[in-house]
Scaffold this motif. Structure first.
Motif, mmCIF file in Angstrom:
data_model
loop_
_atom_site.group_PDB
_atom_site.id
_atom_site.type_symbol
_atom_site.label_atom_id
_atom_site.label_comp_id
_atom_site.label_asym_id
_atom_site.label_seq_id
_atom_site.Cartn_x
_atom_site.Cartn_y
_atom_site.Cartn_z
ATOM 1 N N PHE A 1 0.825 -1.201 0.000
ATOM 2 C CA PHE A 1 0.000 0.000 0.000
ATOM 3 C C PHE A 1 0.865 1.258 0.000
ATOM 4 O O PHE A 1 0.625 2.196 -0.775
ATOM 5 C CB PHE A 1 -0.930 0.009 1.210
ATOM 6 N N ILE A 2 1.882 1.300 0.859
ATOM 7 C CA ILE A 2 2.743 2.491 0.942
ATOM 8 C C ILE A 2 3.498 2.696 -0.362
ATOM 9 O O ILE A 2 3.607 3.827 -0.866
ATOM 10 C CB ILE A 2 3.707 2.369 2.140
ATOM 11 N N LEU A 3 4.025 1.635 -0.929
ATOM 12 C CA LEU A 3 4.749 1.759 -2.199
ATOM 13 C C LEU A 3 3.839 2.301 -3.300
ATOM 14 O O LEU A 3 4.229 3.197 -4.064
ATOM 15 C CB LEU A 3 5.331 0.407 -2.604
ATOM 16 N N ASP A 4 2.624 1.779 -3.372
ATOM 17 C CA ASP A 4 1.681 2.250 -4.386
ATOM 18 C C ASP A 4 1.244 3.685 -4.112
ATOM 19 O O ASP A 4 1.098 4.498 -5.034
ATOM 20 C CB ASP A 4 0.451 1.335 -4.436
ATOM 21 N N TRP A 5 1.020 4.009 -2.838
ATOM 22 C CA TRP A 5 0.590 5.358 -2.463
ATOM 23 C C TRP A 5 1.625 6.394 -2.900
ATOM 24 O O TRP A 5 1.286 7.407 -3.520
ATOM 25 C CB TRP A 5 0.379 5.416 -0.951
ATOM 26 N N LEU A 6 2.891 6.126 -2.584
ATOM 27 C CA LEU A 6 3.932 7.100 -2.883
ATOM 28 C C LEU A 6 4.326 7.095 -4.356
ATOM 29 O O LEU A 6 4.966 8.038 -4.832
ATOM 30 C CB LEU A 6 5.148 6.858 -1.990
ATOM 31 N N ALA A 7 3.931 6.053 -5.089
ATOM 32 C CA ALA A 7 4.137 6.056 -6.539
ATOM 33 C C ALA A 7 3.116 6.955 -7.235
ATOM 34 O O ALA A 7 3.338 7.373 -8.374
ATOM 35 C CB ALA A 7 4.031 4.636 -7.081
ATOM 36 N N GLN A 8 2.021 7.266 -6.534
ATOM 37 C CA GLN A 8 0.943 8.037 -7.150
ATOM 38 C C GLN A 8 0.681 9.377 -6.468
ATOM 39 O O GLN A 8 -0.133 10.163 -6.951
ATOM 40 C CB GLN A 8 -0.353 7.218 -7.124
ATOM 41 N N SER A 9 1.331 9.615 -5.322
ATOM 42 C CA SER A 9 1.039 10.812 -4.544
ATOM 43 C C SER A 9 2.285 11.283 -3.822
ATOM 44 O O SER A 9 3.147 10.471 -3.444
ATOM 45 C CB SER A 9 -0.071 10.499 -3.524
ATOM 46 N N ASP A 10 2.371 12.580 -3.607
ATOM 47 C CA ASP A 10 3.454 13.126 -2.799
ATOM 48 C C ASP A 10 3.039 13.323 -1.345
ATOM 49 O O ASP A 10 3.812 13.872 -0.547
ATOM 50 C CB ASP A 10 3.919 14.465 -3.381
ATOM 51 N N GLU A 11 1.825 12.901 -0.995
ATOM 52 C CA GLU A 11 1.376 13.037 0.388
ATOM 53 C C GLU A 11 2.161 12.078 1.278
ATOM 54 O O GLU A 11 2.153 10.862 1.064
ATOM 55 C CB GLU A 11 -0.116 12.748 0.504
ATOM 56 N N PRO A 12 2.860 12.581 2.299
ATOM 57 C CA PRO A 12 3.705 11.726 3.134
ATOM 58 C C PRO A 12 2.925 10.683 3.924
ATOM 59 O O PRO A 12 1.732 10.841 4.193
ATOM 60 C CB PRO A 12 4.392 12.716 4.083
ATOM 61 N N VAL A 13 3.646 9.624 4.292
ATOM 62 C CA VAL A 13 3.094 8.511 5.061
ATOM 63 C C VAL A 13 3.918 8.315 6.329
ATOM 64 O O VAL A 13 5.142 8.185 6.259
ATOM 65 C CB VAL A 13 3.112 7.205 4.253
ATOM 66 N N ILE A 14 3.244 8.295 7.471
ATOM 67 C CA ILE A 14 3.869 7.860 8.725
ATOM 68 C C ILE A 14 3.586 6.369 8.837
ATOM 69 O O ILE A 14 2.423 5.951 8.821
ATOM 70 C CB ILE A 14 3.285 8.574 9.951
ATOM 71 N N ASN A 15 4.616 5.575 8.954
ATOM 72 C CA ASN A 15 4.488 4.117 8.972
ATOM 73 C C ASN A 15 4.832 3.610 10.366
ATOM 74 O O ASN A 15 5.993 3.570 10.757
ATOM 75 C CB ASN A 15 5.424 3.522 7.921
ATOM 76 N N LEU A 16 3.804 3.227 11.130
ATOM 77 C CA LEU A 16 3.988 2.689 12.483
ATOM 78 C C LEU A 16 3.950 1.170 12.419
ATOM 79 O O LEU A 16 2.925 0.590 12.044
ATOM 80 C CB LEU A 16 2.887 3.207 13.407
ATOM 81 N N ASP A 17 5.053 0.525 12.761
ATOM 82 C CA ASP A 17 5.110 -0.935 12.683
ATOM 83 C C ASP A 17 5.924 -1.484 13.851
ATOM 84 O O ASP A 17 6.986 -0.945 14.177
ATOM 85 C CB ASP A 17 5.716 -1.384 11.357
ATOM 86 N N LYS A 18 5.456 -2.558 14.421
ATOM 87 C CA LYS A 18 6.120 -3.206 15.553
ATOM 88 C C LYS A 18 7.318 -4.053 15.109
ATOM 89 O O LYS A 18 8.172 -4.409 15.915
ATOM 90 C CB LYS A 18 5.098 -4.079 16.286
ATOM 91 N N LEU A 19 7.354 -4.390 13.812
ATOM 92 C CA LEU A 19 8.401 -5.244 13.243
ATOM 93 C C LEU A 19 8.455 -6.604 13.926
ATOM 94 O O LEU A 19 9.491 -7.042 14.443
ATOM 95 C CB LEU A 19 9.770 -4.555 13.281
ATOM 96 N N THR A 20 7.299 -7.286 13.930
ATOM 97 C CA THR A 20 7.280 -8.683 14.338
ATOM 98 C C THR A 20 7.863 -9.515 13.201
ATOM 99 O O THR A 20 8.396 -8.975 12.234
ATOM 100 C CB THR A 20 5.848 -9.134 14.650
ATOM 101 N N TYR A 21 7.742 -10.841 13.281
ATOM 102 C CA TYR A 21 8.371 -11.708 12.280
ATOM 103 C C TYR A 21 7.963 -11.345 10.843
ATOM 104 O O TYR A 21 8.749 -11.483 9.913
ATOM 105 C CB TYR A 21 8.024 -13.179 12.562
ATOM 106 N N ALA A 22 6.718 -10.878 10.636
ATOM 107 C CA ALA A 22 6.224 -10.608 9.283
ATOM 108 C C ALA A 22 6.445 -9.165 8.849
ATOM 109 O O ALA A 22 6.201 -8.831 7.693
ATOM 110 C CB ALA A 22 4.743 -10.960 9.186
ATOM 111 N N GLY A 23 6.886 -8.308 9.756
ATOM 112 C CA GLY A 23 7.176 -6.925 9.407
ATOM 113 C C GLY A 23 8.628 -6.806 8.965
ATOM 114 O O GLY A 23 9.538 -7.182 9.702
ATOM 115 N N ASN A 24 8.858 -6.313 7.777
ATOM 116 C CA ASN A 24 10.195 -6.362 7.199
ATOM 117 C C ASN A 24 10.474 -5.056 6.459
ATOM 118 O O ASN A 24 9.884 -4.778 5.416
ATOM 119 C CB ASN A 24 10.264 -7.551 6.238
ATOM 120 N N LEU A 25 11.375 -4.258 6.992
ATOM 121 C CA LEU A 25 11.693 -2.983 6.348
ATOM 122 C C LEU A 25 12.363 -3.164 4.986
ATOM 123 O O LEU A 25 12.398 -2.236 4.181
ATOM 124 C CB LEU A 25 12.580 -2.140 7.258
#
Length: 351
Positions: free
Chosen positions: A15-39
């Motif tokens: 979602f973030i990749l697609d959002w920023l490919a189509q918009s310059d509106e910034p995204v705050i990304n809050l993630d706990k980075l559990t096993y499935a969260g991968n920067l």
């Protein structure tokens, strides 16, 4: 700007990749980075000032309140959740804490922020909660697909926790007026999906010659939705959805699991020649395995003009090719935690 929870996970990152490919509106990304969260999913955004990553938990109300004060987001898109039915069967408490308690704390903090806003800022604010078709339970083979008014009948700790979070979101709209939106999607597939789910597990195992485990008779039917179509639907709901409404998002692609496995084997045989069908192994079915999910997505098409772009044939080809082209990503996420999970769930093969 918008605040996305769980933005380092599979759907959130797409979602973030697609959002920023189509918009310059910034995204705050809050993630706990559990096993499935991968920067690593967001590596292409390194150095991009439009992507603001914050390591944190939706249960941490103080951190969320601080983010509201600092950034004043106009919308929350809530992806963060413990996922996958198998994990919920073995570790249900984590699902209760994140999906129910965490959603409550996020909602409550959001409500306190929202009610302090004035005029158009308050009127235009949205809280979009991303949920699943699994809250509706299981369908017989010939039953009509799930509509937004289908009764909730969750059958696993995962789906029960998501159903509970849906009801909390609904309650915050009807009790407090918080402008919420709920989406219930069918099975997603595509790039960056952690290989505990059917499609990436089959691809990853096949490429290294490991068994392709198929639960029970393999006739469980799911509706498959390409992740980029899901992301476009969420953007459309955020843009034009009516507060308080629920929108089902589906791909109009119902297929039994065993057919999916054979399609993947055929594609891999074409793109990376070998005999993959011989790796298929039937394993003991999981407890309470729902037989069929199917989404009726006519409401979002009628009311918001959205429908999926990809067929299953085009989407699955793109997905298989992505995993073939990104084997470094696969190797990096196959940590000890991943191997331990595979061993605990697929250690005994039947048939």
């Amino acid at each position: 700007m918008i605040l996305v929870t769980g933005g380092a996970g599979f759907i959130g990152a797409n979602f973030i990749l697609d959002w920023l490919a189509q918009s310059d509106e910034p995204v705050i990304n809050l993630d706990k980075l559990t096993y499935a969260g991968n920067l690593q999913n967001l590596a292409s955004l390194e150095g991009d000032s439009r992507h603001i990553f914050v390591h944190g938990d939706i249960n941490d109300q103080q951190k969320i309140a601080n983010l509201f004060r600092q950034y004043h987001p106009r919308a929350i898109i809530h992806f963060a959740a413990e996922s996958h039915v198998d994990r919920s069967i073995h570790e249900p408490e984590a699902f209760i804490q994140t999906n129910i308690v965490g959603t409550f704390r996020l909602l409550d903090t959001t409500y306190r922020y929202w009610k302090e806003q004035k005029g158009e800022i308050q009127h235009g604010f949205r809280f979009l909660h991303v949920s699943t078709d699994e809250v509706y339970g299981s369908l017989s083979k010939d039953a009509p697909a799930f509509t937004e008014t289908h009764p909730y009948q969750p059958n696993s700790p995962y789906s029960a926790s998501k159903a509970s979070s849906d009801q909390l979101v609904r309650a915050y709209h009807h009790t407090y007026g918080l402008p919420t939106l709920i989406t219930n999607c069918s099975n997603n597939y595509g790039a960056f999906q952690f290989p505990e789910k059917l499609i990436p597990l089959m691809i990853v195992n096949a490429l290294v010659g490991k068994p392709l485990p198929v639960y029970g008779d393999g006739q469980q039917i799911r509706d498959w939705l390409y992740v980029k179509d899901h992301c476009s639907a969420i953007r459309r709901v955020l843009q034009a959805g009516m507060p308080g409404e629920t929108y089902n998002i589906g791909g109009w692609n119902e297929k039994p699991n065993i057919e999916i496995v054979h399609i993947i084997c055929n594609l891999l045989s074409e793109l990376h020649p070998a005999d993959y069908h011989k790796l298929i192994k039937y394993v003991v079915d999981r407890p309470g395995h729902d037989r069929r999910y199917a989404i009726d997505a006519r409401k979002i098409e009628r009311d918001l003009g959205w429908k999926p772009v990809e067929t299953f044939e085009t989407g699955i080809r793109k997905t298989v090719k992505w995993y073939l082209d990104n084997q470094d990503w696969v190797a990096n996420i196959q940590s000890g935690e991943y191997r331990k999970w595979i061993e605990s769930h697929y250690q005994e093969y039947a048939g």
